[in-house]
Write a protein that holds these residues in place. Structure first.
Motif, PDB file in Angstrom:
ATOM      1  N   CYS A 136       0.825  -1.214   0.000  1.00 39.20           N
ATOM      2  CA  CYS A 136       0.000   0.000   0.000  1.00 39.20           C
ATOM      3  C   CYS A 136       0.858   1.263   0.000  1.00 39.20           C
ATOM      4  N   PRO A 193      -0.894  -1.546   7.902  1.00 37.32           N
ATOM      5  CA  PRO A 193      -2.180  -2.233   8.070  1.00 37.32           C
ATOM      6  C   PRO A 193      -2.038  -3.755   7.978  1.00 37.32           C
ATOM      7  N   CYS A 250      -8.096  -5.268   1.935  1.00 34.06           N
ATOM      8  CA  CYS A 250      -7.432  -4.755   0.730  1.00 34.06           C
ATOM      9  C   CYS A 250      -6.123  -4.047   1.097  1.00 34.06           C
ATOM     10  N   PRO A 251      -5.237  -3.863   0.129  1.00 37.41           N
ATOM     11  CA  PRO A 251      -4.031  -3.075   0.396  1.00 37.41           C
ATOM     12  C   PRO A 251      -4.402  -1.670   0.872  1.00 37.41           C
ATOM     13  N   GLY A 252      -3.813  -1.244   1.978  1.00 39.01           N
ATOM     14  CA  GLY A 252      -4.042   0.101   2.489  1.00 39.01           C
ATOM     15  C   GLY A 252      -5.306   0.277   3.300  1.00 39.01           C
ATOM     16  N   CYS A 253      -6.011  -0.800   3.603  1.00 36.54           N
ATOM     17  CA  CYS A 253      -7.252  -0.709   4.392  1.00 36.54           C
ATOM     18  C   CYS A 253      -6.942  -0.250   5.817  1.00 36.54           C
ATOM     19  N   GLY A 266      -6.727  -2.626   9.163  1.00 34.21           N
ATOM     20  CA  GLY A 266      -5.487  -3.279   9.586  1.00 34.21           C
ATOM     21  C   GLY A 266      -4.743  -2.427  10.594  1.00 34.21           C
ATOM     22  N   GLN A 300      -9.857   4.446   6.433  1.00 37.67           N
ATOM     23  CA  GLN A 300      -9.970   4.604   4.980  1.00 37.67           C
ATOM     24  C   GLN A 300     -10.328   3.301   4.270  1.00 37.67           C
TER      25      GLN A 300
END
Lengths: 76, 269
Positions: free
Chosen positions: A19, A58, B17-20, B23, B199
């Motif tokens: 990310c 995350p 998802c990536p960047g969620c 997490g 986000q």
């Protein structure tokens, strides 16, 4: 001058989803996203062990291990 | 103990998802528990349905994955039968305030000693990006291609009015605050609500042209302000502790009632 015992940044590439949060918010530009879209350490000697990357990740994919000298200094 | 000691590693990498932002909440929830030095056996996580509710499965506490919106109802049962345990309920915005809206206000009214974490990403992510009661006017979603006309709830005002005795708000950019607020909420003897603005780059970010996860975090950094500095910046969203008050706690009152009934019963025989 490079420190004798630099901070170790462990990146679990199996968990990293690329990310880019760690690289974007690193105050010392220690991390970058590589061609495989995974976080990579490029300047470990600049790391100030603020652990922002570890806390923001995350995916729980980063662990910052402070040098023994730094740990001692903080403890005292 | 390190973070890895509190999670069920066999389920990682997680499904988010990536960047969620969820997490990041998981990451700092674990750190809050670590700061308090709580034993894994002293904590019960009760969650409902949704992206955010998956958090319970990843943590190595006592966990209960229940029905959509009903997490607080199950949590009330757990807390009343085992009041000595710390009950934490992670919920999404839809889970907490749409499907579980009634459970939310009544848990707050009773002031039962439960920690409710509302992970507000303003969208139903798991089911494909439908707008939620927290999306707000003029946001675009899969089910609102021309923008929604629904005004949003203010989680803090709603929880305060319903009677919650600890109410706080923070964002996934402010990670130290997440840890601090969750730790305070766990210790607080009453119904504690922590809203974490989180986000969803996949649905909310993409549909509303807010950029990727990094860009959305920058928006949280620039678009929010600590509560005490809000008068100077009324346009921005305030974060901090809004309510911290003492009210009679539900489990304690229930225990008193049981004891009073037993004493009276003994007098009758």
């Amino acid at each position: 001058m490079k420190p004798k015992h630099p901070t170790v940044i462990c990146i679990n590439t199996d968990w990293c989803k690329g990310c880019g949060i760690c690289a974007a918010f690193c105050p010392k530009q220690v991390l970058v996203m590589n061609q495989r879209d995974k976080a990579e350490v490029v300047a470990a000697e600049n790391c100030i062990a603020c652990k922002q990357c570890e806390q923001r990740c995350p995916d729980l994919a980063i662990q910052v291990i402070k040098s023994p000298a730094k740990e001692e200094k903080e403890a005292s | 103990m390190s973070v890895q000691d509190y999670i069920r590693e066999r389920f990682f990498p997680h499904i988010w998802c990536p960047g969620c932002g969820h997490g990041t909440v998981l990451n700092n929830l674990v750190r809050a528990v670590e700061t308090l030095g709580l034993d894994k056996n002293e904590i019960v996580m009760v969650s409902g349905i949704g992206c955010s509710s998956r958090i319970a499965g990843y943590l190595d506490f006592h966990t209960l994955h229940t029905l959509h919106g009903r997490a607080l109802a199950f949590a009330t049962g757990v807390k009343l039968s085992r009041p000595e345990l710390n009950v934490i309920v992670p919920m999404g915005d839809g889970d907490a305030l749409a499907i579980g809206g009634n459970h939310f206000i009544h848990a707050a009214r009773r002031n039962i000693n439960i920690t409710a974490i509302v992970m507000n990403n303003r969208i139903y992510g798991m089911t494909g990006g439908q707008f939620s009661p927290l999306s707000g006017e003029a946001t675009t979603a899969t089910t609102a291609p021309f923008g929604t006309i629904d005004p949003d709830f203010d989680t803090v005002a709603l929880a305060t009015a319903a009677g919650a005795s600890y109410v706080a708000r923070t964002t996934t950019y402010h990670v130290q605050e997440i840890r601090k607020r969750i730790a305070e909420a766990i210790v607080h003897p009453g119904f504690a609500v922590v809203e974490v603005m989180s986000q969803c780059p996949t649905y909310f970010g993409r549909k509303n042209k807010q950029g990727d996860a990094v860009e959305m975090l920058r928006r949280y950094k620039e678009g929010t302000v600590p509560l005490d500095k809000q008068p100077a910046d009324p346009e921005k969203i305030p974060r901090g502790v809004f309510v911290q008050r003492e009210r009679p706690e539900y489990c304690k009152r229930y225990e008193h009632l049981v004891q009073a009934a037993m004493t009276d019963g003994a007098a009758l025989t």
